[in-house]
Write an enzyme that holds these catalytic residues in place. Structure first.
Site, PDB file in Angstrom:
ATOM      1  N   HIS A  61      10.059   3.650  -7.811  1.00  0.00           N
ATOM      2  CA  HIS A  61       8.513   3.702  -6.653  1.00  0.00           C
ATOM      3  C   HIS A  61       8.654   3.376  -5.579  1.00  0.00           C
ATOM      4  O   HIS A  61       8.971   1.778  -5.786  1.00  0.00           O
ATOM      5  CB  HIS A  61       7.920   3.779  -7.816  1.00  0.00           C
ATOM      6  CG  HIS A  61       6.210   4.143  -7.603  1.00  0.00           C
ATOM      7  ND1 HIS A  61       6.520   5.612  -7.171  1.00  0.00           N
ATOM      8  CD2 HIS A  61       5.451   3.601  -7.203  1.00  0.00           C
ATOM      9  CE1 HIS A  61       4.679   6.023  -7.091  1.00  0.00           C
ATOM     10  NE2 HIS A  61       3.998   4.977  -6.855  1.00  0.00           N
TER      11      HIS A  61
ATOM     12  N   ASN B  26       2.657   6.136  -0.060  1.00  0.00           N
ATOM     13  CA  ASN B  26       3.236   6.122  -1.698  1.00  0.00           C
ATOM     14  C   ASN B  26       2.907   7.749  -1.606  1.00  0.00           C
ATOM     15  O   ASN B  26       1.715   8.588  -1.743  1.00  0.00           O
ATOM     16  CB  ASN B  26       2.233   5.733  -2.645  1.00  0.00           C
ATOM     17  CG  ASN B  26       2.123   5.536  -4.143  1.00  0.00           C
ATOM     18  OD1 ASN B  26       2.659   6.374  -4.504  1.00  0.00           O
ATOM     19  ND2 ASN B  26       1.531   4.689  -5.034  1.00  0.00           N
TER      20      ASN B  26
ATOM     21  N   CYS C 258       2.087   8.032 -10.577  1.00  0.00           N
ATOM     22  CA  CYS C 258       3.133   7.266  -9.875  1.00  0.00           C
ATOM     23  C   CYS C 258       4.546   7.350 -10.944  1.00  0.00           C
ATOM     24  O   CYS C 258       5.502   6.966 -10.395  1.00  0.00           O
ATOM     25  CB  CYS C 258       3.130   5.835  -9.585  1.00  0.00           C
ATOM     26  SG  CYS C 258       1.418   5.952  -8.154  1.00  0.00           S
TER      27      CYS C 258
HETATM   28  O1  UT7 Z   1       1.710   2.750  -7.867  1.00  0.00           O
HETATM   29  C1  UT7 Z   1       0.353   2.706  -8.066  1.00  0.00           C
HETATM   30  C2  UT7 Z   1      -0.401   3.263  -6.528  1.00  0.00           C
HETATM   31  N1  UT7 Z   1      -1.460   0.958  -6.330  1.00  0.00           N
HETATM   32  C3  UT7 Z   1      -0.274  -0.082  -6.160  1.00  0.00           C
HETATM   33  O2  UT7 Z   1       0.997   0.544  -6.372  1.00  0.00           O
HETATM   34  C4  UT7 Z   1      -1.019  -1.048  -5.397  1.00  0.00           C
HETATM   35  C5  UT7 Z   1      -0.229  -2.445  -4.850  1.00  0.00           C
HETATM   36  N2  UT7 Z   1      -0.874  -3.186  -4.627  1.00  0.00           N
HETATM   37  C6  UT7 Z   1      -0.835  -3.544  -2.958  1.00  0.00           C
HETATM   38  O3  UT7 Z   1      -0.294  -2.837  -2.610  1.00  0.00           O
HETATM   39  C7  UT7 Z   1      -1.963  -4.033  -2.825  1.00  0.00           C
HETATM   40  O4  UT7 Z   1      -2.212  -5.126  -3.379  1.00  0.00           O
HETATM   41  C8  UT7 Z   1      -2.291  -3.885  -1.607  1.00  0.00           C
HETATM   42  C9  UT7 Z   1      -1.674  -3.889  -0.252  1.00  0.00           C
HETATM   43  C10 UT7 Z   1      -3.638  -2.574  -2.397  1.00  0.00           C
HETATM   44  C11 UT7 Z   1      -3.963  -5.004  -1.376  1.00  0.00           C
HETATM   45  O5  UT7 Z   1      -2.530  -6.247  -0.095  1.00  0.00           O
HETATM   46  P1  UT7 Z   1      -2.760  -7.416  -1.039  1.00  0.00           P
HETATM   47  O6  UT7 Z   1      -2.362  -8.443  -0.179  1.00  0.00           O
HETATM   48  O7  UT7 Z   1      -3.748  -7.492  -2.293  1.00  0.00           O
HETATM   49  O8  UT7 Z   1      -4.961  -7.009  -0.115  1.00  0.00           O
HETATM   50  P2  UT7 Z   1      -6.214  -7.774  -0.388  1.00  0.00           P
HETATM   51  O9  UT7 Z   1      -6.405  -6.726  -1.677  1.00  0.00           O
HETATM   52  O10 UT7 Z   1      -5.905  -9.475  -1.181  1.00  0.00           O
HETATM   53  O11 UT7 Z   1      -6.847  -7.797   0.004  1.00  0.00           O
HETATM   54  C12 UT7 Z   1      -6.686  -9.059   1.171  1.00  0.00           C
HETATM   55  C13 UT7 Z   1      -7.746  -8.592   2.778  1.00  0.00           C
HETATM   56  C14 UT7 Z   1      -9.251  -8.375   2.025  1.00  0.00           C
HETATM   57  O12 UT7 Z   1      -9.850  -8.927   3.013  1.00  0.00           O
HETATM   58  P3  UT7 Z   1     -10.815 -10.344   3.000  1.00  0.00           P
HETATM   59  O13 UT7 Z   1     -11.854 -10.308   2.353  1.00  0.00           O
HETATM   60  O14 UT7 Z   1      -9.848 -11.267   3.064  1.00  0.00           O
HETATM   61  O15 UT7 Z   1     -11.328 -10.717   3.943  1.00  0.00           O
HETATM   62  C15 UT7 Z   1      -9.516  -6.915   2.516  1.00  0.00           C
HETATM   63  O16 UT7 Z   1     -10.718  -6.839   2.280  1.00  0.00           O
HETATM   64  O17 UT7 Z   1      -7.399  -7.571   3.649  1.00  0.00           O
HETATM   65  C16 UT7 Z   1      -8.342  -6.954   3.610  1.00  0.00           C
HETATM   66  N3  UT7 Z   1      -8.109  -5.543   3.263  1.00  0.00           N
HETATM   67  C17 UT7 Z   1      -7.846  -5.021   5.169  1.00  0.00           C
HETATM   68  N4  UT7 Z   1      -7.444  -5.489   5.395  1.00  0.00           N
HETATM   69  C18 UT7 Z   1      -7.041  -4.366   6.404  1.00  0.00           C
HETATM   70  C19 UT7 Z   1      -7.864  -4.887   2.514  1.00  0.00           C
HETATM   71  N5  UT7 Z   1      -7.199  -3.688   3.095  1.00  0.00           N
HETATM   72  C20 UT7 Z   1      -7.180  -3.420   4.666  1.00  0.00           C
HETATM   73  C21 UT7 Z   1      -7.482  -2.072   5.063  1.00  0.00           C
HETATM   74  N6  UT7 Z   1      -6.721  -2.917   6.445  1.00  0.00           N
HETATM   75  N7  UT7 Z   1      -5.772  -1.107   5.167  1.00  0.00           N
END
Ligand code: UT7
Length: 357
Positions: free
Chosen positions: A284, A314, A115
């Site tokens: 980014h 992204n 990125c």
């Molecule tokens: O440029 C480098 C590339 N990557 C990044 O920059 C990533 C940066 N981080 C993020 O953008 C966020 O951390 C994410 C969007 C990836 C995730 O958001 P979050 O608020 O940190 O969610 P989480 O991973 O803590 O997940 C929360 C819940 C989980 O369910 P439970 O355990 O609370 O029941 C996940 O399983 O959301 C669930 N979940 C989803 N639900 C529906 C994770 N992905 C999804 C999805 N749809 N796509």
């Protein structure tokens, strides 16, 4: 005489035609439009059709940038391609873009800082031009993420067809396992053309502050495939999902929110500018919430930032040039504007580059 500076002459972008919204993704995994919008800000992304490669998108963006610069391909004497998804394991896509455009043989290289790839590319362009190694540099950022999605043929069919989805439970569960990752990325390319100039008008790449820190490698990396293994790749790795990136999203989020504003303040400061002097911050586009938090911590008004993750997701190395291209179209980067580019990605690689356009 004013020292040589790398002046931006033209910018271009290219995205594939297949638009995939969040509702369509919910056909193949347990996700929904509300979750994706609320957590990331993304509404849609674009996927290339099979056979369309990084060099294809990169060449299209480069043609547009050259046209905007009113330059012919033979003016280019150095090509830098930032990508983590080259057409082949080797050679890199730099020479493929050079050949597609009809640029006469010249140095062409790939860099892979994910990125942050385009920000690293800008520093390279600055060094090549200031040192006199190159006169006209084509910098391309291009990535095709759709080829990395760990999806079966049946998943792709179900994604694109209409009507009631018919996907096996096994495929649906597998796709759901990677939903935190796969919903975030899209395909695209952006390009910029730079030329050295001694003009005394303050324009050019002014400087950069880049960092790399391998201590954070584990928060975003591909566990399988590579020289750390013998063989380099085997079918078991693929079956286990070791070819799919591992991402600790929360850690990446926290580092981005901290480091991007910090290096942006620092680069402005080291050039004697304040945030008030900045006309545009191009960040980014990994998550709209990251960028909102960074904007808030810098106290910048909406008129000084531009976000387009809503439309493209992204696009990794393509993000900065695409975002800048669209900010310019939106009238946020008039000639003479002071623009900062900042990014953070796997590696860890991050940094900020300052340019007067
Ligand atoms: O440029 C480098 C590339 N990557 C990044 O920059 C990533 C940066 N981080 C993020 O953008 C966020 O951390 C994410 C969007 C990836 C995730 O958001 P979050 O608020 O940190 O969610 P989480 O991973 O803590 O997940 C929360 C819940 C989980 O369910 P439970 O355990 O609370 O029941 C996940 O399983 O959301 C669930 N979940 C989803 N639900 C529906 C994770 N992905 C999804 C999805 N749809 N796509």
């Amino acid at each position: 005489m004013t020292p040589l500076r790398a002046i931006l002459r033209g910018t271009g972008m290219s995205v594939p035609s297949r638009e995939v919204d969040n509702h369509r993704l919910s056909r193949v995994m347990d996700t929904n439009d509300q979750w994706i919008r609320e957590r990331s800000g993304i509404h849609t992304r674009f996927y290339a059709d099979p056979g369309v490669s990084t060099a294809d998108l990169g060449a299209a963006a480069a043609r547009q940038a050259l046209a905007a610069a009113e330059l012919e391909a033979d003016a280019v004497d150095y090509v830098v391609c930032a990508t983590m998804t080259p057409d082949h394991y080797f050679p890199g896509s730099g020479t493929l873009i050079q050949a597609r455009l009809g640029i006469p043989p010249c140095p062409a290289l790939d860099i892979r800082q994910q990125c942050a790839g385009f920000a690293y590319g800008l520093q390279l362009v600055d060094s090549l031009i200031r040192s006199g190694v190159a006169k006209t540099v084509l910098l391309v950022g291009a990535d095709i993420h759709s080829v990395l999605l760990p999806w079966s043929e049946a998943t792709w069919r179900t994604l694109y067809e209409d009507g009631e989805p018919e996907l096996s439970q096994e495929d649906y569960d597998w796709n759901t396992k990677y939903r935190h990752l796969t919903v975030l990325f899209g395909d695209g390319a952006g390009a910029m053309v730079f030329q050295g100039s001694h003009e005394d008008d303050g324009r050019g790449i002014l400087g950069s502050e880049l960092r790399g820190d391998g201590n954070h490698k584990d928060i975003l990396f591909v566990p399988g495939i590579g020289s750390a293994y013998r063989p380099f790749v085997d079918s078991e790795m693929i079956k286990r999902g070791d070819s799919v990136p591992v991402m600790d999203g929360r850690s990446v989020f926290k580092l981005a929110v901290t480091h991007m504003p910090k290096v942006t303040r620092s680069i402005l400061d080291s050039h004697g500018y304040s945030l008030e002097d900045l006309d545009l911050l191009v960040m980014h586009q990994a998550n709209l919430r990251i960028n909102e938090a960074a904007q808030k911590s810098l106290g910048l008004p909406d008129s000084k930032v531009h976000n387009n993750i809503q439309t493209y997701g992204n696009t990794t190395a393509a993000t900065l040039p695409i975002c800048f291209f669209e900010a310019q179209q939106a009238g946020k980067a008039e000639p003479g504007s002071l623009v900062a580019f900042t990014a953070l990605g796997a590696g860890l690689h991050y940094g900020s580059v300052l340019m007067r356009i």
